[in-house]
Write an enzyme that holds these catalytic residues in place. Structure first.
Site, PDB file in Angstrom:
ATOM      1  N   PRO A 105     -74.540   2.072   7.451  1.00 54.18           N
ATOM      2  CA  PRO A 105     -74.280   3.438   7.921  1.00 54.18           C
ATOM      3  C   PRO A 105     -75.384   4.414   7.494  1.00 54.18           C
ATOM      4  O   PRO A 105     -76.032   4.217   6.453  1.00 54.18           O
ATOM      5  CB  PRO A 105     -72.948   3.792   7.239  1.00 54.18           C
ATOM      6  CG  PRO A 105     -72.322   2.486   6.908  1.00 54.18           C
ATOM      7  CD  PRO A 105     -73.442   1.526   6.634  1.00 54.18           C
ATOM      8  N   HIS A 106     -75.583   5.435   8.320  1.00 49.57           N
ATOM      9  CA  HIS A 106     -76.510   6.536   8.023  1.00 49.57           C
ATOM     10  C   HIS A 106     -77.947   6.065   7.843  1.00 49.57           C
ATOM     11  O   HIS A 106     -78.708   6.611   7.042  1.00 49.57           O
ATOM     12  CB  HIS A 106     -76.047   7.321   6.771  1.00 49.57           C
ATOM     13  CG  HIS A 106     -74.601   7.693   6.829  1.00 49.57           C
ATOM     14  ND1 HIS A 106     -74.095   8.558   7.775  1.00 49.57           N
ATOM     15  CD2 HIS A 106     -73.544   7.257   6.099  1.00 49.57           C
ATOM     16  CE1 HIS A 106     -72.797   8.658   7.611  1.00 49.57           C
ATOM     17  NE2 HIS A 106     -72.429   7.878   6.611  1.00 49.57           N
ATOM     18  N   ARG A 107     -78.306   4.986   8.565  1.00 51.61           N
ATOM     19  CA  ARG A 107     -79.687   4.461   8.529  1.00 51.61           C
ATOM     20  C   ARG A 107     -80.096   3.940   7.137  1.00 51.61           C
ATOM     21  O   ARG A 107     -81.282   3.801   6.848  1.00 51.61           O
ATOM     22  CB  ARG A 107     -80.705   5.531   8.953  1.00 51.61           C
ATOM     23  CG  ARG A 107     -80.431   6.170  10.298  1.00 51.61           C
ATOM     24  CD  ARG A 107     -81.098   5.366  11.427  1.00 51.61           C
ATOM     25  NE  ARG A 107     -81.132   6.083  12.688  1.00 51.61           N
ATOM     26  CZ  ARG A 107     -80.099   6.197  13.517  1.00 51.61           C
ATOM     27  NH1 ARG A 107     -78.915   5.678  13.194  1.00 51.61           N
ATOM     28  NH2 ARG A 107     -80.232   6.830  14.662  1.00 51.61           N
ATOM     29  N   LEU A 108     -79.093   3.661   6.287  1.00 55.01           N
ATOM     30  CA  LEU A 108     -79.434   3.132   4.956  1.00 55.01           C
ATOM     31  C   LEU A 108     -79.452   1.607   5.045  1.00 55.01           C
ATOM     32  O   LEU A 108     -78.722   0.907   4.346  1.00 55.01           O
ATOM     33  CB  LEU A 108     -78.413   3.638   3.919  1.00 55.01           C
ATOM     34  CG  LEU A 108     -78.255   5.163   3.884  1.00 55.01           C
ATOM     35  CD1 LEU A 108     -77.159   5.584   2.903  1.00 55.01           C
ATOM     36  CD2 LEU A 108     -79.576   5.824   3.500  1.00 55.01           C
ATOM     37  N   HIS A 109     -80.283   1.111   5.932  1.00 57.84           N
ATOM     38  CA  HIS A 109     -80.248  -0.296   6.293  1.00 57.84           C
ATOM     39  C   HIS A 109     -80.729  -1.191   5.157  1.00 57.84           C
ATOM     40  O   HIS A 109     -81.401  -0.750   4.234  1.00 57.84           O
ATOM     41  CB  HIS A 109     -81.141  -0.544   7.509  1.00 57.84           C
ATOM     42  CG  HIS A 109     -80.883   0.397   8.635  1.00 57.84           C
ATOM     43  ND1 HIS A 109     -79.636   0.586   9.165  1.00 57.84           N
ATOM     44  CD2 HIS A 109     -81.711   1.210   9.320  1.00 57.84           C
ATOM     45  CE1 HIS A 109     -79.709   1.467  10.145  1.00 57.84           C
ATOM     46  NE2 HIS A 109     -80.953   1.885  10.250  1.00 57.84           N
TER      47      HIS A 109
END
Ligand SMILES: Cc1cc2nc3c(=O)[nH]c(=O)nc-3n(C[C@H](O)[C@H](O)[C@H](O)COP(=O)(O)O)c2cc1C
Length: 151
Positions: A128-132
């Site tokens: 989530p939230h580009r916290l890949h």
């Protein structure tokens, strides 16, 4: 986009026309990156490495497993080069059909396989939230070392 036709400890194999644009690019610089993307799973795998030609016997075996029309198409197509009209391609296909009528279709000399020898394999997963998450395996001294990358 190409079909992955083989994978294992030796590398990742695909087949194409060696005189295509990608064939010329690989002749000039025999390195490649493969990207596998699964949209619904929100994952991708990226593989980078040097590229070698698949042995002729292996290319022959795979070519023989293809449908006859695919085999004829490999002879009829000057892959990646300009084509003046669809009718020209259809005429060439018919000529090749006649040429090989009643006989097995041999593998064209310009058609073969490439094997990507992996030096880096990165497993990317969506968070989530580009916290890949990016997990990287790199070839080192005959083994693999593992690490993470910032997303
Ligand atoms: C699903 C799919 C699979 C494909 N598989 C191959 C393949 O295995 N080999 C191949 O040469 N081209 C394949 N193509 C066509 C290539 O994407 C490409 O158009 C062609 O190889 C010429 O590329 P180039 O001009 O960059 O050399 C495939 C295309 C699609 C959409």
């Amino acid at each position: 986009m190409v079909l992955l036709k083989g994978h294992g400890p030796a590398g990742f194999v695909f087949y194409t026309n060696e005189e295509s644009a990608k064939g010329a690019q690989l002749a000039a610089n025999p390195r490649a990156a493969l990207l596998f993307h699964w949209k619904s799973l929100r994952r991708q795998v990226r593989i980078e490495g040097s590229v070698e030609r698949v042995a002729a016997a292996d290319a022959d075996a795979y070519f023989a497993s293809r449908s006859r029309d695919s085999q004829l198409g490999a002879w009829a197509s000057d892959q990646s080069r300009p084509l003046d009209s669809r009718a020209t391609f259809e005429r060439r296909f018919k000529e090749v059909q006649q040429r090989f009528e009643g006989a097995d279709v041999p593998r064209p000399p310009h058609w073969g396989g490439y094997r990507v020898l992996p030096e880096r394999i990165e497993f990317w997963s969506d968070r989530p939230h580009r916290l890949h998450e990016r997990r990287l395996f790199e070839r080192q001294d005959g083994g693999w070392c593992e690490g993470l990358l910032y997303p």
